[in-house]
Design a protein around this motif. Sequence first.
Motif, PDB file in Angstrom:
ATOM      1  N   GLU A  64       0.758  -1.214  -0.071  1.00  0.00           N
ATOM      2  CA  GLU A  64      -0.005   0.094  -0.210  1.00  0.00           C
ATOM      3  C   GLU A  64       0.736   1.442   0.148  1.00  0.00           C
ATOM      4  O   GLU A  64       0.617   2.250  -0.611  1.00  0.00           O
ATOM      5  N   ALA A  65       2.042   1.110   0.768  1.00  0.00           N
ATOM      6  CA  ALA A  65       3.084   2.273   0.801  1.00  0.00           C
ATOM      7  C   ALA A  65       3.441   2.491  -0.510  1.00  0.00           C
ATOM      8  O   ALA A  65       3.820   3.759  -0.783  1.00  0.00           O
ATOM      9  N   LEU A  66       3.872   1.538  -1.164  1.00  0.00           N
ATOM     10  CA  LEU A  66       4.436   1.691  -2.470  1.00  0.00           C
ATOM     11  C   LEU A  66       3.733   2.029  -3.779  1.00  0.00           C
ATOM     12  O   LEU A  66       4.033   2.370  -4.930  1.00  0.00           O
ATOM     13  N   GLU A  67       2.411   1.889  -3.519  1.00  0.00           N
ATOM     14  CA  GLU A  67       1.307   1.922  -4.727  1.00  0.00           C
ATOM     15  C   GLU A  67       1.490   3.351  -5.707  1.00  0.00           C
ATOM     16  O   GLU A  67       1.271   4.515  -4.606  1.00  0.00           O
ATOM     17  N   GLY A  68       1.848   3.095  -6.700  1.00  0.00           N
ATOM     18  CA  GLY A  68       1.816   4.469  -7.575  1.00  0.00           C
ATOM     19  C   GLY A  68       3.328   5.026  -7.596  1.00  0.00           C
ATOM     20  O   GLY A  68       3.684   6.320  -8.088  1.00  0.00           O
ATOM     21  N   LYS A  69       4.150   4.557  -6.591  1.00  0.00           N
ATOM     22  CA  LYS A  69       5.518   5.191  -6.433  1.00  0.00           C
ATOM     23  C   LYS A  69       6.686   4.375  -7.260  1.00  0.00           C
ATOM     24  O   LYS A  69       6.573   3.296  -7.358  1.00  0.00           O
ATOM     25  N   GLU A  70       7.614   5.439  -7.521  1.00  0.00           N
ATOM     26  CA  GLU A  70       8.761   4.845  -8.110  1.00  0.00           C
ATOM     27  C   GLU A  70       9.932   5.438  -7.427  1.00  0.00           C
ATOM     28  O   GLU A  70      10.238   6.684  -7.273  1.00  0.00           O
ATOM     29  N   LEU A  71      10.644   4.469  -6.510  1.00  0.00           N
ATOM     30  CA  LEU A  71      11.760   4.847  -5.609  1.00  0.00           C
ATOM     31  C   LEU A  71      13.019   4.247  -6.151  1.00  0.00           C
ATOM     32  O   LEU A  71      13.087   3.219  -6.736  1.00  0.00           O
ATOM     33  N   TRP A  72      14.091   5.179  -5.959  1.00  0.00           N
ATOM     34  CA  TRP A  72      15.388   4.462  -6.336  1.00  0.00           C
ATOM     35  C   TRP A  72      16.534   5.431  -5.676  1.00  0.00           C
ATOM     36  O   TRP A  72      16.310   6.483  -5.128  1.00  0.00           O
ATOM     37  N   ALA A  73      17.656   4.769  -5.503  1.00  0.00           N
ATOM     38  CA  ALA A  73      19.015   5.108  -4.822  1.00  0.00           C
ATOM     39  C   ALA A  73      20.153   4.660  -5.178  1.00  0.00           C
ATOM     40  O   ALA A  73      19.957   3.313  -5.599  1.00  0.00           O
ATOM     41  N   THR A  74      21.173   5.141  -5.121  1.00  0.00           N
ATOM     42  CA  THR A  74      22.264   4.612  -5.609  1.00  0.00           C
ATOM     43  C   THR A  74      23.311   4.885  -4.462  1.00  0.00           C
ATOM     44  O   THR A  74      23.423   6.017  -3.847  1.00  0.00           O
ATOM     45  N   ALA A  75      24.346   3.937  -4.075  1.00  0.00           N
ATOM     46  CA  ALA A  75      24.948   4.005  -2.674  1.00  0.00           C
ATOM     47  C   ALA A  75      26.281   3.465  -3.307  1.00  0.00           C
ATOM     48  O   ALA A  75      26.420   2.463  -4.012  1.00  0.00           O
ATOM     49  N   GLN A  76      27.580   3.842  -2.405  1.00  0.00           N
ATOM     50  CA  GLN A  76      28.688   3.142  -2.425  1.00  0.00           C
ATOM     51  C   GLN A  76      29.148   2.379  -1.411  1.00  0.00           C
ATOM     52  O   GLN A  76      28.599   2.947  -0.118  1.00  0.00           O
ATOM     53  N   CYS A  77      29.900   1.492  -1.252  1.00  0.00           N
ATOM     54  CA  CYS A  77      30.703   1.033   0.008  1.00  0.00           C
ATOM     55  C   CYS A  77      31.952   1.049  -0.338  1.00  0.00           C
ATOM     56  O   CYS A  77      32.448   0.228  -1.131  1.00  0.00           O
ATOM     57  N   ARG A  78      32.866   1.571   0.842  1.00  0.00           N
ATOM     58  CA  ARG A  78      34.309   1.446   0.487  1.00  0.00           C
ATOM     59  C   ARG A  78      34.969   1.497   2.035  1.00  0.00           C
ATOM     60  O   ARG A  78      34.752   1.974   3.132  1.00  0.00           O
ATOM     61  N   PRO A  79      35.303   0.117   2.082  1.00  0.00           N
ATOM     62  CA  PRO A  79      35.965  -0.197   3.576  1.00  0.00           C
ATOM     63  C   PRO A  79      37.193   0.675   3.924  1.00  0.00           C
ATOM     64  O   PRO A  79      37.573   1.428   2.956  1.00  0.00           O
ATOM     65  N   HIS A  80      37.816   0.595   5.209  1.00  0.00           N
ATOM     66  CA  HIS A  80      38.529   1.581   5.789  1.00  0.00           C
ATOM     67  C   HIS A  80      39.950   1.080   5.160  1.00  0.00           C
ATOM     68  O   HIS A  80      40.147   0.116   4.626  1.00  0.00           O
ATOM     69  N   PRO A  81      40.510   2.005   4.760  1.00  0.00           N
ATOM     70  CA  PRO A  81      41.784   2.105   3.851  1.00  0.00           C
ATOM     71  C   PRO A  81      43.015   1.304   4.581  1.00  0.00           C
ATOM     72  O   PRO A  81      43.060   0.933   5.895  1.00  0.00           O
ATOM     73  N   THR A  82      43.836   0.594   3.803  1.00  0.00           N
ATOM     74  CA  THR A  82      44.940  -0.320   4.147  1.00  0.00           C
ATOM     75  C   THR A  82      46.217   0.677   3.665  1.00  0.00           C
ATOM     76  O   THR A  82      46.242   1.511   2.999  1.00  0.00           O
ATOM     77  N   GLU A  83      47.368  -0.209   3.982  1.00  0.00           N
ATOM     78  CA  GLU A  83      48.806   0.669   3.637  1.00  0.00           C
ATOM     79  C   GLU A  83      49.683  -0.673   3.101  1.00  0.00           C
ATOM     80  O   GLU A  83      49.614  -1.893   3.556  1.00  0.00           O
ATOM     81  N   PRO A  84      50.614  -0.345   2.309  1.00  0.00           N
ATOM     82  CA  PRO A  84      51.565  -1.398   1.648  1.00  0.00           C
ATOM     83  C   PRO A  84      52.499  -1.811   2.687  1.00  0.00           C
ATOM     84  O   PRO A  84      52.609  -0.826   3.826  1.00  0.00           O
ATOM     85  N   LEU A  85      53.069  -3.217   2.652  1.00  0.00           N
ATOM     86  CA  LEU A  85      54.042  -3.282   3.761  1.00  0.00           C
ATOM     87  C   LEU A  85      55.435  -2.641   3.359  1.00  0.00           C
ATOM     88  O   LEU A  85      55.647  -2.182   2.109  1.00  0.00           O
ATOM     89  N   ASP A  86      56.101  -2.365   4.365  1.00  0.00           N
ATOM     90  CA  ASP A  86      57.228  -1.292   4.324  1.00  0.00           C
ATOM     91  C   ASP A  86      58.327  -2.305   3.929  1.00  0.00           C
ATOM     92  O   ASP A  86      58.295  -3.406   3.837  1.00  0.00           O
TER      93      ASP A  86
END
Length: 772
Positions: A596-618
């Motif tokens: 019922e809540a969606l009736e007649g509606k078109e909803l959309w969204a775009t999102a990204q996921c990026r984990p926390h950064p890492t670093e090269p071995l020294d």
Amino acid sequence: MSNDAATAEAAGITEAAPAPEPIPHGLGASLPPADARAKTEGTFPYAADLWAEGLLWAAVLRSPHAHARIVSIDTSHAREMPGVRAVVTHEDVPGTPLHGRGSRADRPVFASEVVRHHGEPIAAVAADHPDTARMAAAAVIVEYEVLEPVTDPERAFEAEPLHPDGNLVRHIPLRHGDPEAAGEVVVEGLYRIGRQDPAPIGAEAGLAVPRPDGGVELYLASTDPHGDRDTAAACYGLSPEQVKVVVTGVPGATADREDQGFQLPLGLLALKTGCPVKLTATREESFLGHVHRHPTLLRYRHHADAEGRVVKVEAQILLDAGAYADTSSDALAAAVAFACGPYVVPNAFIEGWAVRTNNPPSGHVRGEGAMQVCAAYEAQMDKIAKKLGLDPAEVRLRNVLATGDVLPTGQTVTCPAPVAELLQAVRDFPLPALPKDTPEDEWLLPGGPEGAGEPGAVRRGVGYGIGMVHMLGAEGADEVSTATVKVQDGVATVLCAAVETGQGFTTLARQIVQETLGVDEVHVAPVDTDQPPAGPGCRGRHTWVSGGAVERAAKMVRTQLLQPLAHQFGMSTELLQIADGKITSYDGVLSTTVAEALEGKELWATAQCRPHPTEPLDESGQGDAFVGMSFCAIRAVVDVDIEIGSVRVVELAVAQDVGRVLNPAQLTARIEAGVTQGVGIALTENLRTPRGLIRHPDLTGYALPTALDAPDIRIVKLVEERDVVAPFGAKAVSAVPVVASPAAVASAVRAATGRPVNRLPVRPQAAVVTGN
């Protein structure tokens, strides 16, 4: 018919049909794959099924030598054959190929001056018929000056350079702790791990179609479409926008299954002829073309105190990269970082090298780097236990890693690391019954029915393997994925370039949307490079990064759905919940259905996921190189005929930390598949390459384990301690059983025979006990 039923029928009374079983829904349910029926019925469209009007067929000529100088290439005979439309060599490659996925740009499309490995592409042909294409490829005359191949990686250090970049791909010297530290007990070992082929269910196939704008579309079973697109565009001298990769059905993949020497000539031929071109590789071509697991030589010295606690580990690890670098740098980083295993080691000094040889190229195969060192460090733990007269499981328990401990790379383990709990679970699980010494039960013996072994020569052994792998990319890799969720007319669609390779991403994406939005019908759109990139399908990336992107997009759509209702009732969206297809408020004032809540509606969204950064071995092998880790403990029970050396794996008990179970049936299947793959690595899978030439490049000469070889697999514990930085708290589950099970089987063979067993796969002669 019963009397009651007959009476009811006579009275005109009919029983109500039983209610249909509810369809599994949302996270935590065993939602079946959407394509399961099509695959079981044989109607699923794989790359080999593709067709186009005006289709030409391609064939690739590959080098019969492991190392040779190319004196000349004569394509005139091939070009003159009736039905041949084009022949391409290195002279027809307009650009410089790149190699994505973190690998170095060191592999040409076609060999030009020097052949560096058996099976390297020399030329490709397009013709009206597949047989004509193959005959024309064979008609290309190549004059070779055969050179002595460098096939021993230890020789590569002193040999003449095999490549303009030299023979050394990477060297990692890891230094951690006090080099003068010593223990009361010292054990040493030299270990060799053979070459395994990923052996995908279907050999490589694809279709290239030229575009009106001068570009090309590649229809491939790609596991990294954007990486393949960028590589192809650079090769063809085109912009990335002029090359489109459309992912067709992927027939299973546990590695970089796609051969660049197969993909790139396909597009070149389409561009040259102006016609669609198709290529379906034979199994032999598949073995010759794609990458394999790194053969590895490992030297270890462990110092331990009188209680069996490890004081110091010294190791040398040598990876055979084959002719080209590919992902060898990544594999070496994993091997060096995990060289001590999931154990607390206060002092570690590891030297790791990856070198080029004239052997077939090595690359990403499930658990690369980590599997090889696991076999070695677990053998060392067995030696410590034997020298001190201690139980092998107890020695391991005295050393296991836990959350908050520090790896030899200096990185603190912040994710859940219930290694002790896993080991205790498999140690305490009841052992299987011993086989009876009767003819009726001879099938239980090594060798199976009618086997050559005698019951009196069979010894049973119990061994352990504890593995660890890292998830996602490492050493500064930018891990990111993008997803779009759309809802219209009560139906949700997910757009994400994460490729379904059999790991279950499309099923997971449906479950995420069901859980978040309360929508039953969810479709996952086909993948192509018009979508934003999601990265390669390896190391559990798509469960974490792509699944995280889908979840974020779905939550954004959820907010769009709930905001009008929340505003109407003067409350925040956080006070509304979606469950069982209904939207309710915390106080019960609001209650409506999602439909019922969606009736007649078109909803959309775009999102990204990026984990926390890492670093090269020294330069000392130190650094926070990994986003997260997962662990697995396996106890193997084997029966060994010590007279003929045959081995039967009776049972593998598995305990694994999974973070959170998102789909029980899917998770169980992935663990069982990984364990079975590990059994093949332990006992049968060894791609032999004498003098650099692949011997028996087929599934007859390369012995994969079948259903008859699979042991009883008991998943005795799944530890659900959620990783707080991972979406849903879940961990990758496929790779770590592959890492631990070969080590466990080898450990059990050692226990049964008393032999050192320092090579994988275990050869029969290594399990024979003389003088009995």
